[in-house]
Scaffold this motif. Structure first.
Motif, short mmCIF file in Angstrom:
data_model
loop_
_atom_site.label_atom_id
_atom_site.label_comp_id
_atom_site.label_asym_id
_atom_site.label_seq_id
_atom_site.Cartn_x
_atom_site.Cartn_y
_atom_site.Cartn_z
N GLU A 21 -7.98 -14.67 -45.21
CA GLU A 21 -6.89 -13.69 -45.10
C GLU A 21 -7.37 -12.42 -44.42
N GLN A 22 -8.54 -11.96 -44.79
CA GLN A 22 -9.10 -10.76 -44.17
C GLN A 22 -9.32 -11.00 -42.68
N GLY A 23 -9.80 -12.17 -42.32
CA GLY A 23 -10.01 -12.52 -40.91
C GLY A 23 -8.71 -12.54 -40.14
N ARG A 24 -7.66 -13.10 -40.75
CA ARG A 24 -6.35 -13.12 -40.09
C ARG A 24 -5.84 -11.70 -39.86
N GLN A 25 -5.99 -10.84 -40.85
CA GLN A 25 -5.52 -9.45 -40.74
C GLN A 25 -6.31 -8.72 -39.66
N GLU A 26 -7.63 -8.90 -39.65
CA GLU A 26 -8.45 -8.24 -38.64
C GLU A 26 -8.09 -8.74 -37.25
N GLY A 27 -7.82 -10.03 -37.12
CA GLY A 27 -7.41 -10.59 -35.84
C GLY A 27 -6.09 -10.01 -35.37
N ARG A 28 -5.17 -9.83 -36.29
CA ARG A 28 -3.86 -9.24 -35.98
C ARG A 28 -4.02 -7.82 -35.47
N VAL A 29 -4.86 -7.05 -36.14
CA VAL A 29 -5.10 -5.66 -35.75
C VAL A 29 -5.73 -5.62 -34.36
N MET A 30 -6.72 -6.47 -34.11
CA MET A 30 -7.38 -6.48 -32.81
C MET A 30 -6.41 -6.89 -31.70
N THR A 31 -5.51 -7.80 -32.00
CA THR A 31 -4.50 -8.20 -31.02
C THR A 31 -3.60 -7.03 -30.69
N ILE A 32 -3.18 -6.30 -31.70
CA ILE A 32 -2.32 -5.13 -31.48
C ILE A 32 -3.08 -4.08 -30.69
N TYR A 33 -4.34 -3.83 -31.02
CA TYR A 33 -5.14 -2.86 -30.26
C TYR A 33 -5.21 -3.27 -28.79
N SER A 34 -5.42 -4.55 -28.55
CA SER A 34 -5.53 -5.06 -27.19
C SER A 34 -4.22 -4.85 -26.42
N LYS A 55 -2.04 8.78 -34.96
CA LYS A 55 -3.39 9.37 -35.00
C LYS A 55 -4.39 8.37 -35.60
N GLU A 56 -3.99 7.68 -36.68
CA GLU A 56 -4.86 6.67 -37.30
C GLU A 56 -5.05 5.48 -36.36
N LEU A 57 -4.00 5.11 -35.62
CA LEU A 57 -4.10 4.02 -34.65
C LEU A 57 -5.14 4.37 -33.59
N LYS A 58 -5.02 5.57 -33.05
CA LYS A 58 -5.95 6.01 -32.00
C LYS A 58 -7.38 6.02 -32.53
N SER A 59 -7.59 6.53 -33.71
CA SER A 59 -8.91 6.58 -34.32
C SER A 59 -9.47 5.17 -34.55
N GLY A 60 -8.63 4.28 -35.08
CA GLY A 60 -9.05 2.91 -35.32
C GLY A 60 -9.40 2.18 -34.04
N MET A 61 -8.61 2.42 -33.00
CA MET A 61 -8.89 1.79 -31.71
C MET A 61 -10.23 2.26 -31.16
N GLU A 62 -10.48 3.56 -31.24
CA GLU A 62 -11.73 4.11 -30.74
C GLU A 62 -12.93 3.54 -31.51
N LYS A 63 -12.81 3.44 -32.82
CA LYS A 63 -13.89 2.88 -33.63
C LYS A 63 -14.16 1.42 -33.29
N ALA A 64 -13.10 0.69 -32.91
CA ALA A 64 -13.24 -0.73 -32.58
C ALA A 64 -13.63 -0.95 -31.11
N GLY A 65 -13.76 0.14 -30.35
CA GLY A 65 -14.17 0.02 -28.96
C GLY A 65 -13.03 -0.10 -27.96
N TYR A 66 -11.81 0.11 -28.42
CA TYR A 66 -10.65 0.09 -27.53
C TYR A 66 -10.34 1.50 -27.10
N ARG A 67 -9.56 1.62 -26.03
CA ARG A 67 -9.16 2.96 -25.60
C ARG A 67 -7.69 2.93 -25.20
N LEU A 68 -7.04 4.06 -25.34
CA LEU A 68 -5.67 4.20 -24.90
C LEU A 68 -5.67 4.51 -23.41
N LEU A 69 -4.68 4.04 -22.70
CA LEU A 69 -4.54 4.39 -21.30
C LEU A 69 -4.30 5.89 -21.20
N PRO A 70 -4.81 6.54 -20.17
CA PRO A 70 -4.64 7.99 -20.05
C PRO A 70 -3.18 8.44 -20.08
#
Length: 78
Positions: A21-34, A55-70
């Motif tokens: 379940e944790q893996g499915r949730q993490e996969g879902r989050v990473m898909t959304i970040y992508s 703000k939490e989305l942006k922070s989480g994305m940065e921690k996971a190595g994703y970035r928002l488009l400028p």
């Protein structure tokens, strides 16, 4: 002395299911970040889907190595 029954297999199965379940949730989050990073999903929509602030989305994305488009519309942050 107290003797209780212990079903080791049930315990192991429960731990495995929690991990899946944790893996499915993490996969879902990473898909959304992508999707946010690629511009296919707006940050505000993604944040609502995850139940967090932009703000939490942006922070989480940065921690996971994703970035928002400028030019990403951050909705409530602007």
């Amino acid at each position: 002395m107290c003797i209780t029954e212990y079903d080791e297999q049930a315990f192991v199965n429960g731990i495995k299911e929690e991990g899946r379940e944790q893996g499915r949730q993490e996969g879902r989050v990473m898909t959304i970040y992508s999707l946010v990073q690629s511009g296919d999903l707006k940050p505000l929509v993604a944040a609502k889907e995850l139940g967090i602030s932009v703000k939490e989305l942006k922070s989480g994305m940065e921690k996971a190595g994703y970035r928002l488009l400028p030019d990403a519309n951050l909705g409530e942050l602007q």
